[in-house]
Scaffold this motif. Structure first.
Motif, PDB file in Angstrom:
ATOM      1  N   LYS A 149       0.822  -1.204   0.000  1.00 19.33           N
ATOM      2  CA  LYS A 149       0.000   0.000   0.000  1.00 19.33           C
ATOM      3  C   LYS A 149       0.865   1.267   0.000  1.00 19.33           C
ATOM      4  N   SER A 154      -8.735   3.657  -0.959  1.00 15.75           N
ATOM      5  CA  SER A 154      -9.038   2.899  -2.180  1.00 15.75           C
ATOM      6  C   SER A 154     -10.549   2.784  -2.274  1.00 15.75           C
ATOM      7  N   PHE A 162     -10.264   3.907  -7.471  1.00 19.09           N
ATOM      8  CA  PHE A 162      -8.907   4.153  -7.023  1.00 19.09           C
ATOM      9  C   PHE A 162      -8.324   2.910  -6.349  1.00 19.09           C
ATOM     10  N   SER A 163      -7.014   2.733  -6.534  1.00 17.30           N
ATOM     11  CA  SER A 163      -6.288   1.615  -5.925  1.00 17.30           C
ATOM     12  C   SER A 163      -5.376   2.148  -4.825  1.00 17.30           C
ATOM     13  N   ASP A 164      -5.066   1.310  -3.844  1.00  7.98           N
ATOM     14  CA  ASP A 164      -4.141   1.729  -2.793  1.00  7.98           C
ATOM     15  C   ASP A 164      -2.711   1.259  -3.073  1.00  7.98           C
ATOM     16  N   ARG A 165      -2.488   0.695  -4.273  1.00  8.18           N
ATOM     17  CA  ARG A 165      -1.145   0.277  -4.665  1.00  8.18           C
ATOM     18  C   ARG A 165      -0.804   0.882  -6.019  1.00  8.18           C
ATOM     19  N   GLU A 167      -0.304   1.173  -9.783  1.00  8.02           N
ATOM     20  CA  GLU A 167      -0.901   0.493 -10.936  1.00  8.02           C
ATOM     21  C   GLU A 167      -0.228   0.967 -12.224  1.00  8.02           C
TER      22      GLU A 167
END
Length: 338
Positions: A149, A154, A162-165, A167
């Motif tokens: 993360k 996210s 939205f992603s927490d990693r 991309e």
């Protein structure tokens, strides 16, 4: 390990270009990478040069190379992280790895940018005095590439997801991250992090070891001593080798003059950092293979990335790469990939 044949053969280029007409130089680099794939090389690596007439954006150049090759591994040797935001770089690296089908091998290093006092106001006008150029910068990149993360948020916001990693996430890319080190400290750190280790023709003198071969061997052994995989941990050695099997008389003369001009610097440690340089190897493939057999660090590795002399012409690089693939590599026990 020294009795094992060479398993992976690669090459390294700096990608020089004319500042008044930079496209031909970049095109030449791409053509050399394509040639490397046709010759069966396992990897092609590009150096990184900021504010010089060499490749300033290896990630962008390798993105182009992904679309002109299909098999050869593509590496950077190395990206100085002092110039980079680790999160943004992770996005770029992951994107290129996806485009390549999982062939990217990023090599990085840490420390302040070269000539930092002269450019810090342009590079980091608001944060120059608080930037962290330690190993922590590489750890942040490694964490991002692993998919850990980078934010506490996210989910969906309006119509956007939205992603927490970082991309795209490129599975396996973190396992192909290399650290370019030249000291026992950096070798040990890279091993403790589980990274791969790039060792080149430039190292720092040790407290006791003074000659290049002994210094480099000590670093390789220290790296593996602290790596979870031990003797199976990947180390790539990069030396300047110039086989002359198919060279013209004029090329041989130029190559020998080049090596003679660089040899004096190998006599003793150079500068305050006590940098030690390896001797460049020039001669027939049989002669170079014999000299490599006497190199202590070479006996510990099963993969190399031989460096192309950066001041040579395109046709010189073609001749050298062809001789490495057809004469020197086989003399070291390597077989080209179809």
């Amino acid at each position: 390990m020294g009795a094992e044949p060479l398993r992976r053969l690669g090459f390294l280029t700096i990608g020089l270009f004319d500042p008044d007409d930079p496209r031909p130089g970049h095109e030449s680099t791409l053509e050399v990478i394509e040639l490397g794939e046709r010759l069966g090389f396992d990897s092609a690596w590009v150096r990184h040069r900021h504010l010089q007439h060499g490749i300033s954006s290896p990630v962008a150049l390798l993105a182009a190379a992904t679309q002109r090759t299909s098999r050869i591994a593509l590496g950077t040797a190395v990206i100085p992280l002092g110039w980079e935001n680790p999160i943004r770089l992770a996005e770029d690296l992951a994107t290129v790895d996806v485009l390549s089908g999982g062939r990217l091998n990023p090599g990085v290093s840490v420390g302040p940018p070269m000539h930092y006092d002269r450019l810090k106001d342009a590079l980091y006008p608001d944060t120059a005095d608080v930037e962290d150029f330690s190993y922590r910068r590489a750890e942040r990149l490694l964490s991002a590439l692993r998919g850990e993360k980078v934010t506490g948020f996210s989910g969906t916001e309006g119509i956007e997801v939205f992603s927490d990693r970082v991309e795209p996430h490129a599975a396996g890319l973190s396992e192909r991250l290399w650290y370019g080190g030249g000291s026992l400290r950096s070798a040990q750190w890279a091993g403790e992090q589980g990274l791969n280790f790039l060792t080149s023709n430039v190292v720092r003198a040790g407290e006791t070891e003074q000659d290049f071969d002994s210094i480099q061997l000590a670093q390789v052994l220290r790296f593996r001593e602290h790596h979870p995989l031990g003797d199976r941990a990947r180390v790539s050695q990069g030396l300047v080798v110039i086989p002359t099997d198919s060279a013209t008389p004029a090329q041989r003369a130029k190559y020998e003059e080049y090596v003679a001009g660089r040899t004096p610097r190998t006599a003793e440690p150079q500068g305050p950092a006590r940098v030690v340089y390896a001797r460049d190897l020039v001669g027939t493939s049989a002669q170079i293979a014999e000299r490599l057999s006497e190199n202590a660090a070479f006996q510990q590795v099963t993969e190399v990335a031989f460096a192309l002399p950066f001041t040579f012409e395109h046709e010189d690089h073609v001749q050298i790469l062809t001789d490495v693939a057809t004469h020197l590599g086989p003399a070291l026990g390597w077989r080209p990939t179809a």
